[in-house]
Design an enzyme around this catalytic site. Structure first.
Site, PDB file in Angstrom:
ATOM      1  N   HIS A 110       4.994 -29.999 -19.931  1.00  0.00           N
ATOM      2  CA  HIS A 110       5.732 -28.836 -19.430  1.00  0.00           C
ATOM      3  C   HIS A 110       6.797 -28.424 -20.428  1.00  0.00           C
ATOM      4  O   HIS A 110       7.576 -29.266 -20.896  1.00  0.00           O
ATOM      5  CB  HIS A 110       6.382 -29.181 -18.081  1.00  0.00           C
ATOM      6  CG  HIS A 110       7.030 -27.998 -17.430  1.00  0.00           C
ATOM      7  ND1 HIS A 110       8.301 -28.038 -16.894  1.00  0.00           N
ATOM      8  CD2 HIS A 110       6.590 -26.735 -17.240  1.00  0.00           C
ATOM      9  CE1 HIS A 110       8.603 -26.847 -16.392  1.00  0.00           C
ATOM     10  NE2 HIS A 110       7.590 -26.045 -16.596  1.00  0.00           N
ATOM     11  N   GLU A 129       4.991 -21.203  -4.565  1.00  0.00           N
ATOM     12  CA  GLU A 129       6.353 -21.750  -4.633  1.00  0.00           C
ATOM     13  C   GLU A 129       7.354 -20.901  -3.845  1.00  0.00           C
ATOM     14  O   GLU A 129       8.386 -21.388  -3.409  1.00  0.00           O
ATOM     15  CB  GLU A 129       6.799 -21.881  -6.096  1.00  0.00           C
ATOM     16  CG  GLU A 129       6.943 -20.557  -6.798  1.00  0.00           C
ATOM     17  CD  GLU A 129       7.200 -20.718  -8.309  1.00  0.00           C
ATOM     18  OE1 GLU A 129       6.769 -21.712  -8.885  1.00  0.00           O
ATOM     19  OE2 GLU A 129       7.817 -19.822  -8.882  1.00  0.00           O
ATOM     20  N   PRO A 149       0.826  -1.207   0.000  1.00  0.00           N
ATOM     21  CA  PRO A 149       0.000   0.000   0.000  1.00  0.00           C
ATOM     22  C   PRO A 149       0.865   1.264   0.000  1.00  0.00           C
ATOM     23  O   PRO A 149       1.859   1.339   0.726  1.00  0.00           O
ATOM     24  CB  PRO A 149      -0.780  -0.115   1.317  1.00  0.00           C
ATOM     25  CG  PRO A 149       0.007  -1.025   2.183  1.00  0.00           C
ATOM     26  CD  PRO A 149       0.902  -1.855   1.318  1.00  0.00           C
ATOM     27  N   ASN A 150       0.507   2.241  -0.820  1.00  0.00           N
ATOM     28  CA  ASN A 150       1.225   3.518  -0.933  1.00  0.00           C
ATOM     29  C   ASN A 150       0.267   4.566  -1.462  1.00  0.00           C
ATOM     30  O   ASN A 150      -0.575   4.243  -2.297  1.00  0.00           O
ATOM     31  CB  ASN A 150       2.334   3.407  -1.995  1.00  0.00           C
ATOM     32  CG  ASN A 150       3.621   2.897  -1.408  1.00  0.00           C
ATOM     33  OD1 ASN A 150       4.106   3.436  -0.426  1.00  0.00           O
ATOM     34  ND2 ASN A 150       4.155   1.845  -2.003  1.00  0.00           N
ATOM     35  N   GLU A 167       9.585 -25.720 -20.165  1.00  0.00           N
ATOM     36  CA  GLU A 167      10.390 -24.635 -19.587  1.00  0.00           C
ATOM     37  C   GLU A 167      11.348 -24.180 -20.687  1.00  0.00           C
ATOM     38  O   GLU A 167      12.019 -25.008 -21.304  1.00  0.00           O
ATOM     39  CB  GLU A 167      11.153 -25.132 -18.350  1.00  0.00           C
ATOM     40  CG  GLU A 167      12.133 -24.129 -17.755  1.00  0.00           C
ATOM     41  CD  GLU A 167      11.496 -22.800 -17.378  1.00  0.00           C
ATOM     42  OE1 GLU A 167      10.627 -22.772 -16.518  1.00  0.00           O
ATOM     43  OE2 GLU A 167      11.877 -21.760 -17.982  1.00  0.00           O
ATOM     44  N   GLU A 202       0.693 -17.417 -14.441  1.00  0.00           N
ATOM     45  CA  GLU A 202       1.315 -17.072 -13.164  1.00  0.00           C
ATOM     46  C   GLU A 202       1.342 -15.539 -13.082  1.00  0.00           C
ATOM     47  O   GLU A 202       0.301 -14.917 -13.008  1.00  0.00           O
ATOM     48  CB  GLU A 202       2.701 -17.720 -13.082  1.00  0.00           C
ATOM     49  CG  GLU A 202       3.258 -17.705 -11.682  1.00  0.00           C
ATOM     50  CD  GLU A 202       4.637 -18.333 -11.580  1.00  0.00           C
ATOM     51  OE1 GLU A 202       4.928 -18.924 -10.548  1.00  0.00           O
ATOM     52  OE2 GLU A 202       5.439 -18.196 -12.526  1.00  0.00           O
ATOM     53  N   HIS A 262       3.543 -19.687 -17.304  1.00  0.00           N
ATOM     54  CA  HIS A 262       4.296 -19.108 -16.177  1.00  0.00           C
ATOM     55  C   HIS A 262       5.299 -18.078 -16.694  1.00  0.00           C
ATOM     56  O   HIS A 262       5.701 -18.127 -17.850  1.00  0.00           O
ATOM     57  CB  HIS A 262       5.001 -20.209 -15.395  1.00  0.00           C
ATOM     58  CG  HIS A 262       4.097 -20.839 -14.385  1.00  0.00           C
ATOM     59  ND1 HIS A 262       4.470 -21.093 -13.097  1.00  0.00           N
ATOM     60  CD2 HIS A 262       2.802 -21.227 -14.486  1.00  0.00           C
ATOM     61  CE1 HIS A 262       3.464 -21.624 -12.437  1.00  0.00           C
ATOM     62  NE2 HIS A 262       2.435 -21.729 -13.261  1.00  0.00           N
TER      63      HIS A 262
HETATM   64  C1  NOJ Z   1       9.108 -21.420 -12.220  1.00  0.00           C
HETATM   65  C2  NOJ Z   1       7.670 -21.844 -12.241  1.00  0.00           C
HETATM   66  O1  NOJ Z   1       6.830 -20.880 -11.673  1.00  0.00           O
HETATM   67  C3  NOJ Z   1       7.564 -23.161 -11.513  1.00  0.00           C
HETATM   68  O2  NOJ Z   1       6.211 -23.536 -11.402  1.00  0.00           O
HETATM   69  C4  NOJ Z   1       8.386 -24.193 -12.220  1.00  0.00           C
HETATM   70  O3  NOJ Z   1       8.370 -25.364 -11.457  1.00  0.00           O
HETATM   71  C5  NOJ Z   1       9.830 -23.725 -12.394  1.00  0.00           C
HETATM   72  N1  NOJ Z   1       9.893 -22.426 -12.911  1.00  0.00           N
HETATM   73  C6  NOJ Z   1      10.600 -24.633 -13.332  1.00  0.00           C
HETATM   74  O4  NOJ Z   1      10.094 -24.510 -14.628  1.00  0.00           O
END
Ligand code: NOJ
Length: 668
Positions: free
Chosen positions: A380, A475, A187-188, A382, A469, A450
């Protein structure tokens, strides 16, 4: 000499003409320059002041925005002075459309529109249109650059859109350069803000709640907001390319919508669907293949360092481990199992291979087994932020998964800059994310993105974009050096990031001991973890913990019963940063689910059940904080009890420090 005098006279006359023209522009009086919301309460007026165009906004006569200028700095000269209004048109619109999935089925899209044609009277002689749409719960506007001779390809160096508030409201936001938007909303007052990301939520002293964000971020850079540290004015600040330009454009061209939700309560902020209404309708046609669901994952184990992503003795994605997770998912009716760390590339996080599994991950065996158990493997990708590497494999990557029946893929972009160079929220990033969602749709694959650019409602157009995300999710409670998310975090997220669309927060921790980093942990009670399944909306919702932590815990029943697709949502009570109560009706039954959570303070919540069908009775199964529950010292105690209730019942429930209550209302 004579001709010189003539020249001077001519210049003088020309000057007089221009000054005259300017004065005329300064004084341009406009007709039909006001547009009101359908209920007449919100009003936007545009005007010209010193040859600059501005808009101002009121609600029930109260000023929401003082005159706020609009315009651009283009590489070839500003588009902000020397402006005049050529034409103004008005229209109305009212339709109700259906969401394939969401927080409710029907959305009313009801607004009055005013389009303003603006002429640039400088030597450049360009033109643009500002399109305002005013709803009962706020407004949106965007700039359009029609096809024209004097503006073909152009570069936006700055967008000059202003939001000039009459008072120094309290705000909640995160700094614009927070990595992947994973920050704590603080908050600001406006006057203390540097440059912040949207959504930016505000509360005025008179009790109005406002959120500034954008809708339909397409082929543009994300809009952030810059304060000037002395007034309560905010100005758009677009995320730049590494070279400093903000947007490369070609007319005809349209910016995203700049939106403001204007609500009389924090609760009402959450019920606004203005952002969705300002996105284009579904472009995918038949979307019967798109299905919300609840899943588990080989995931928390990596974050807790029990498993590794890369191959090795503790490899999480080993076939026999995945089969175990599939059995568990099948037993408890989860729709899918996410498996991270299945493909080559985790050793250096640079050159991931999206069609090359590690040898101990037998994708055929796994997906055949999953199919026989009515469970799907959730894929997945990444990328480590290497979008070029990903794009070069994109269609092969989706085709590969599709061949094995995988129809949900979680994507990830961990890495400071995309391709070592560009910001995730730049026009570069925006192009990439769109390409992935569209390519996935060709393969009938749903996406959980994400490290995204902040969501802006694109799921209306591309409903395979399920969840994202862009939040400091659960996490952080595994590895954040600051100890994890503080108790108030989830009482702010629904009113900030949550307003941008589904949040892949991944609640559902049942074991609060962190063997990897003992001082870091989930700062909630167990009952609050359950309640978060309702409070934080996501059509794909992961029960995040390792399966061994769920088995035989009676509280797990709430997780396995809680749907992820809703026919109705109500927000009975909330105070940003303190507590929030949300109730949602299951799309597949007559049952309701309620979640209520608090910050670090204990509190007694009075749950008014007037949202239930007044002609029916319900059995309420209540999962609430047990005796002496406390997020710091004693998070586990939980009381599970049943009561018969109806729409006249008011339940009084004690919430522990950072506690919660989760309730299933089954119609009798
Ligand atoms: C960040 C992601 O938010 C997370 O969910 C994921 O397990 C890791 N990266 C590895 O990809």
């Amino acid at each position: 000499m004579m001709s010189l005098n003539k020249e001077i006279k001519k210049t003088y006359l020309l000057l007089l003409f221009f000054v005259g023209a300017l004065l005329h522009i300064n004084a341009q009086s406009l007709k039909n320059n006001v547009v009101k919301s359908p209920d007449g309460t919100i009003s936007i007026e545009i005007g010209i002041y010193k040859s600059r165009i501005f808009y101002k906004v009121t609600k029930k006569g109260k000023t929401i925005l003082n005159p706020s200028f609009l315009g651009f700095e283009l590489k070839d000269g500003a588009l902000k002075d020397n402006l005049s209004v050529q034409k103004i048109s008005h229209s109305q619109f009212d339709e109700t459309w259906k969401q394939p999935w969401g927080e409710e089925i029907e959305v009313r899209n009801h607004y009055n529109e005013m389009k303003v044609w603006v002429k640039d009277n400088s030597i450049f002689s360009r033109e643009f249109i500002i399109d305002f749409k005013v709803f009962d719960d706020g407004f949106g506007f965007r700039y359009e650059f029609p096809k024209q001779k004097s503006l073909t390809e152009f570069v936006i160096m700055d967008e000059l859109t202003e939001f000039n508030f009459p008072e120094d409201h309290k705000t909640w936001s995160i700094p614009y350069n927070t990595e992947f938007y994973e920050g704590l909303y603080k908050p600001n007052p406006i006057s203390k803000l540097d440059t912040v990301a949207t959504p930016l939520t505000m509360e005025s002293k008179s009790g109005l709640f406002l959120t500034i964000h954008e809708a339909n971020l397409t082929d543009y850079a994300a809009m952030n907001l810059a304060g000037d540290k002395k007034s309560s004015k905010l100005t758009a600040f677009l995320t730049p390319w590494s070279t400093g330009e903000k947007v490369f454009a070609k007319a005809p061209f349209r910016t995203p919508w700049r939106i403001m939700i204007i609500a009389d309560s924090a609760e009402d902020l959450m019920l606004s669907r203005l952002m969705l209404n300002l996105n284009e309708p579904n472009k995918l046609g038949d979307v019967s293949w798109i299905k919300p669901g609840r899943y588990i994952g080989i995931w928390w184990g990596m974050h807790m360092k029990k498993y590794t992503w890369e191959a090795g003795p503790n490899h999480g994605a080993k076939t026999e481990n995945v089969l175990k997770y599939i059995d568990f998912a099948s037993k408890y009716k989860f729709s899918g199992v996410l498996v991270e760390g299945w493909n080559k590339g985790w050793e250096d996080w640079k050159s991931f291979e999206f069609t090359q599994p590690y040898p101990d991950f037998d994708i055929k065996k796994i997906t055949d087994y999953a199919k026989s158990k009515n469970v799907t493997l959730i894929g997945h990708h990444e990328t480590g932020g290497n979008t070029k590497n990903y794009e070069s494999q994109l269609s092969d990557a989706f085709a590969y998964y599709k061949k094995y029946g995988v129809d949900v893929v979680k994507t990830g972009y961990v890495g400071g800059k995309l391709d070592g160079k560009e910001l995730h929220s730049s026009q570069y990033g925006v192009h990439h994310y769109r390409k992935v969602i569209e390519e996935a749709a060709k393969y009938k694959i749903m996406i959980d993105n994400h490290e995204p650019v902040m969501p802006t409602g694109l799921q209306r157009t591309l409903p395979n974009l399920m969840t994202q995300e862009g939040v400091r999710g659960q996490e952080w409670d595994a590895w954040s050096k600051d100890g994890g998310n503080p108790p108030e975090h989830t009482t702010i997220v629904p009113f900030t990031r949550g307003l941008a669309g589904p949040v892949d927060f991944t609640p559902g921790t049942f074991n609060f001991t962190n063997t990897a980093l003992p001082n870091t942990k989930v700062h909630t009670t167990l009952a609050k973890q359950l309640a978060l399944s309702v409070v934080i909306y996501s059509p794909l919702q992961m029960a995040s913990d390792m399966i061994e932590n769920y088995e035989s815990d009676p509280a797990f029943e709430f997780i396995t019963s809680c749907p992820t697709d809703w026919s109705k949502t109500v927000v009975p009570d909330a105070k940003i940063g303190e507590f929030v109560t949300i109730a949602r009706k299951d799309k597949a039954s007559e049952n309701w689910f309620l979640g209520s959570i608090t910050n670090k303070d204990t509190r007694t919540v009075k749950l008014d059940l007037k949202f239930l069908d007044p002609n029916k009775k319900y059995r309420a199964k209540i999962f609430r904080d047990g005796k002496d529950a406390d997020y710091e010292t004693n998070p586990y105690p939980i009381i599970i009890e049943e009561k018969e209730v109806d729409s006249k019942t008011i339940l009084s429930v004690e919430l522990a420090r950072s506690g919660g209550v989760a309730i299933i209302f089954s119609q009798l």
